[in-house]
Design a protein around this motif. Structure first.
Motif, mmCIF file in Angstrom:
data_model
loop_
_atom_site.group_PDB
_atom_site.id
_atom_site.type_symbol
_atom_site.label_atom_id
_atom_site.label_comp_id
_atom_site.label_asym_id
_atom_site.label_seq_id
_atom_site.Cartn_x
_atom_site.Cartn_y
_atom_site.Cartn_z
ATOM 1 N N ILE A 37 1.096 4.169 -2.859
ATOM 2 C CA ILE A 37 0.936 5.603 -2.550
ATOM 3 C C ILE A 37 2.139 6.395 -3.055
ATOM 4 O O ILE A 37 2.002 7.496 -3.602
ATOM 5 C CB ILE A 37 0.738 5.789 -1.036
ATOM 6 N N LEU B 46 0.829 -1.209 0.000
ATOM 7 C CA LEU B 46 0.000 0.000 0.000
ATOM 8 C C LEU B 46 0.861 1.255 0.000
ATOM 9 O O LEU B 46 0.594 2.205 -0.752
ATOM 10 C CB LEU B 46 -0.924 -0.012 1.222
ATOM 11 N N PHE C 263 -3.098 0.673 -5.513
ATOM 12 C CA PHE C 263 -3.540 1.234 -4.230
ATOM 13 C C PHE C 263 -4.874 0.631 -3.803
ATOM 14 O O PHE C 263 -5.057 0.233 -2.642
ATOM 15 C CB PHE C 263 -3.645 2.753 -4.353
#
Length: 228
Positions: free
Chosen positions: A67, A63, A101
């Motif tokens: 990002i 994740l 994401f």
């Protein structure tokens, strides 16, 4: 999609299947509870918290990587000197970062949902077993009270016996009511998790449609560039 993100997406699909199996009326809570307490799963449960934190750690890393990629390609500013193919490549990379994401984010969320569902189903099975045991005790106490009331005894003995029996019945009824209310709360929690899982499926379908539309736009743009 790279091999790593293919594995993450496969893990997400597996999570969706598990959530559907848990929320749909495929099996009763008793059967799920027996499955959770089987020898194989009992061996895994001894180190379940380790597996949970390892999976969460890996997914959080993915994740954070997604990002980082989103921020990297979002800050890109195109100029007139940059070729259209370069702009399209940046757009595709930004979309892939956004897709990664959502995949990693939904995977983390479903890990928590599955863990909560397993706990709720186990608790519901235990509550049902306790409720049935309490009902049997109440029925036996009621039968004992009737037999005692039929017996001819002295007034004092009758009153003392009836008082004790009524007290036991009241306690058992209160216990049954408590278990029933706890069971209703668990059912509400399970329904809430089910509605969350359904909203996740709808959001995933919407993202898939947007991804397909964007791929078509990129393909059309690429064809237009080749024609130019």
């Amino acid at each position: 999609m790279s091999l790593v993100w293919t594995l993450v997406a496969t893990f997400l699909y597996a999570e969706i299947i598990v959530v559907l199996l848990l929320v749909l009326p495929v099996a009763s809570p008793y059967k799920w509870n027996r499955l959770f307490k089987s020898k194989f799963l009992a061996m895994l449960a001894q180190q379940a918290h380790i597996y949970f934190f390892v999976v969460m750690f890996v997914l959080v890393l993915f994740l954070l990587e997604a990002i980082r990629e989103m921020r990297k390609y979002s800050n890109h500013e195109g100029t007139g000197e940059v070729h259209l193919n370069v702009e399209m490549q940046h757009s595709m990379r930004l979309f892939r970062a956004q897709r990664n994401f959502y995949i990693s984010g939904f995977s983390i969320f479903l890990v928590l949902v599955i863990r909560r569902l397993v706990a709720l189903i186990s608790a519901q099975a235990n509550l049902l077993a306790q409720s049935e045991a309490s009902m049997k005790q109440a029925q036996s106490a009621t039968a004992a009270a009737r037999s005692l009331m039929d017996d001819k005894k002295t007034d004092k003995a009758k009153e003392a016996t009836e008082d004790n029996t009524l007290n036991e019945l009241n306690k058992l009824r209160e216990r049954v009511q408590e278990l029933t209310s706890e069971l209703n709360r668990e059912k509400k929690d399970k329904e809430a998790v089910k509605s969350q899982a359904e909203s996740i499926n709808r959001e995933y379908d919407r993202l898939t449609e947007e991804y397909s539309k964007l791929q078509k736009q990129i393909t059309i743009g690429a064809v237009g560039t080749k024609d130019d």
